[in-house]
Design a protein around this motif. Structure first.
Motif, PDB file in Angstrom:
ATOM      1  N   ALA A  74       0.737  -1.169  -0.034  1.00 33.00           N
ATOM      2  CA  ALA A  74       0.048  -0.129   0.204  1.00 33.00           C
ATOM      3  C   ALA A  74       0.878   1.369   0.007  1.00 33.00           C
ATOM      4  N   LEU A  75       1.916   1.207   0.790  1.00 33.59           N
ATOM      5  CA  LEU A  75       2.765   2.244   0.962  1.00 33.59           C
ATOM      6  C   LEU A  75       3.458   2.672  -0.422  1.00 33.59           C
ATOM      7  N   VAL A  76       4.233   1.609  -1.250  1.00 31.56           N
ATOM      8  CA  VAL A  76       4.607   1.595  -2.323  1.00 31.56           C
ATOM      9  C   VAL A  76       3.695   2.272  -3.762  1.00 31.56           C
ATOM     10  N   ARG A  77       2.396   1.756  -3.532  1.00 31.75           N
ATOM     11  CA  ARG A  77       1.310   1.960  -4.564  1.00 31.75           C
ATOM     12  C   ARG A  77       1.332   3.564  -4.368  1.00 31.75           C
ATOM     13  N   ALA A  78       1.243   4.130  -3.236  1.00 29.01           N
ATOM     14  CA  ALA A  78       0.674   5.501  -2.833  1.00 29.01           C
ATOM     15  C   ALA A  78       1.953   6.482  -2.932  1.00 29.01           C
ATOM     16  N   GLY A  79       3.146   5.824  -3.004  1.00 32.07           N
ATOM     17  CA  GLY A  79       4.317   6.531  -3.072  1.00 32.07           C
ATOM     18  C   GLY A  79       4.441   7.465  -1.360  1.00 32.07           C
ATOM     19  N   LEU A  80       4.183   6.701  -0.257  1.00 33.58           N
ATOM     20  CA  LEU A  80       3.965   7.340   1.015  1.00 33.58           C
ATOM     21  C   LEU A  80       5.125   6.847   1.602  1.00 33.58           C
ATOM     22  N   GLU A  81       6.021   7.758   2.572  1.00 28.07           N
ATOM     23  CA  GLU A  81       6.905   7.346   3.366  1.00 28.07           C
ATOM     24  C   GLU A  81       6.535   6.393   4.499  1.00 28.07           C
ATOM     25  N   PRO A  82       6.938   5.283   4.790  1.00 30.62           N
ATOM     26  CA  PRO A  82       6.510   4.553   6.039  1.00 30.62           C
ATOM     27  C   PRO A  82       6.365   5.315   7.358  1.00 30.62           C
ATOM     28  N   SER A  83       7.169   6.487   7.681  1.00 27.60           N
ATOM     29  CA  SER A  83       7.027   7.096   8.818  1.00 27.60           C
ATOM     30  C   SER A  83       5.883   7.970   8.837  1.00 27.60           C
ATOM     31  N   ARG A  84       4.968   8.033   7.859  1.00 31.46           N
ATOM     32  CA  ARG A  84       3.750   8.867   7.545  1.00 31.46           C
ATOM     33  C   ARG A  84       2.562   7.659   8.038  1.00 31.46           C
ATOM     34  N   LEU A  85       2.685   6.641   8.326  1.00 32.36           N
ATOM     35  CA  LEU A  85       1.704   5.651   8.529  1.00 32.36           C
ATOM     36  C   LEU A  85       1.822   5.385  10.185  1.00 32.36           C
ATOM     37  N   GLU A  86       0.667   4.887  10.578  1.00 33.65           N
ATOM     38  CA  GLU A  86       0.633   4.672  11.993  1.00 33.65           C
ATOM     39  C   GLU A  86      -0.573   3.509  11.815  1.00 33.65           C
ATOM     40  N   ILE A  87      -0.411   2.342  12.634  1.00 27.63           N
ATOM     41  CA  ILE A  87      -1.359   1.649  12.755  1.00 27.63           C
ATOM     42  C   ILE A  87      -1.979   1.241  14.152  1.00 27.63           C
ATOM     43  N   GLU A  88      -3.173   1.012  14.356  1.00 23.84           N
ATOM     44  CA  GLU A  88      -3.970   1.110  15.512  1.00 23.84           C
ATOM     45  C   GLU A  88      -4.446  -0.347  15.936  1.00 23.84           C
TER      46      GLU A  88
END
Ligand code: C2E
Ligand code: CA
Ligand code: CA
Ligand code: CA
Length: 275
Positions: free
Chosen positions: A131-145
């Motif tokens: 999902a991160l790669v597809r969106a081009g989002l840095e891992p540090s921008r994601l948080e899971i709860e």
């Protein structure tokens, strides 16, 4: 059987109806997932209590059912968990959250709720990375709860999955903290980046000094562990004043913002609400 030999339970029309409804709901949810229709990810802001800046937005899933209208995740997430649809649902949420967050300011993270049922299969970290790669989002921008009450403290496969996620550089938060049976054991078995104090403590704290004390102790615990504490369910100025006094770092709740659709979905959601 538990009721003894002389009694027996029949399958009542009411039970039959509920089972029927559930099977129908499951079928409709499967349809919604495969066609990507009727599902929305709303967002609610999480705010730094000192600076007033938004640090993250939590994604909260919503489902518009063609016959019943809006259905709460409290009702359909368990259906997804029991029917095995939760993995597909989880992937949908991850992709949507990462895509949306890619369009936000760089200093705002996105928080995604992950069901305990998605853990322990060895697939979560891969799904997240995809999902991160597809969106081009840095891992540090994601948080899971992860919801505390659903987490088994010593389930090794679950811990291994959480570790893989954290190794990607994704933050992991412990949700509804204080409501489970082994809150402290969870903190011992895994290094969470954030603990979210359940809104029920915050709301009761106004009337009950013992609940205010619990909020304060949890905030101190967070400080000593070097973990960010978030107070959930902040609905009033009195709640905000209280959790600030008790030392919580971040706040979330209706006072600071209700869950709302992302800008892309605003017209459609408004139209659905007018139906
Ligand atoms: P949660 O993760 O604890 O989310 C917080 C819930 O509290 C949300 O309910 C939110 O709308 C509500 N809330 C926010 N501020 C306030 C407030 O000031 N006062 C009160 N009384 N409530 C507030 P929601 O959106 O109905 O979600 C319920 C639960 O469903 C969530 O609890 C979460 O466990 C689950 N959920 C939601 N979205 C997802 C998802 O994408 N995946 C999974 N697996 N679970 C989800
Ligand atoms: Ca949550
Ligand atoms: Ca929560
Ligand atoms: Ca909750």
């Amino acid at each position: 059987k538990a009721a003894g030999k002389k009694t027996f339970r029949v399958f009542t029309p009411d039970m039959e109806f509920r089972l029927y409804e559930r099977v129908r709901l499951e079928g409709k949810l499967r349809e919604a997932l495969t066609e990507g229709k009727g599902l929305f990810l709303f967002y609610q802001s999480i705010t730094d209590i000192e600076t007033g800046r938004i640090t993250a937005r939590e994604g909260l899933i919503r489902w518009y059912h063609e016959r019943r209208g809006w259905i709460s995740p409290v009702e359909f997430v368990p259906v997804a968990e029991e029917s095995g649809l939760i993995d597909e649902l989880g992937i949908w949420v991850l992709n949507r959250a990462c895509q949306d967050a890619a369009g936000w300011d760089d200093d705002v993270r996105v928080a995604v709720n992950v069901s305990a049922k998605q853990l322990g299969k060895g697939t979560l970290a891969t799904n997240i990375l995809t999902a991160l790669v597809r969106a081009g989002l840095e891992p540090s921008r994601l948080e899971i709860e992860i919801t505390e009450s659903a987490l088994l403290a010593d389930e090794l496969d679950c811990l291994a999955d959480l570790r893989r996620v954290r190794d990607l550089g994704v933050r992991v938060a412990l949700d509804d903290f204080g409501t489970g049976f082994s809150s402290l054991a969870h903190l011992r078995s895994f290094h969470f980046d954030k603990i979210k104090i359940d809104g029920s403590f915050v709301q009761d704290a106004i009337q009950r000094p013992d609940c205010a004390a619990i909020v304060g102790v949890l905030a101190d615990l967070g400080k000593r562990l070097g973990v960010t504490t978030v107070a959930e369910g902040v609905e009033t100025q009195a709640h905000l004043d209280l959790v600030r006094a008790e030392g919580c770092r971040e706040v979330q709740g209706y006072l600071l913002g209700r869950p709302a659709p992302s800008s892309r979905d605003v017209p459609l959601v408004a139209a659905l609400n007018r139906l």
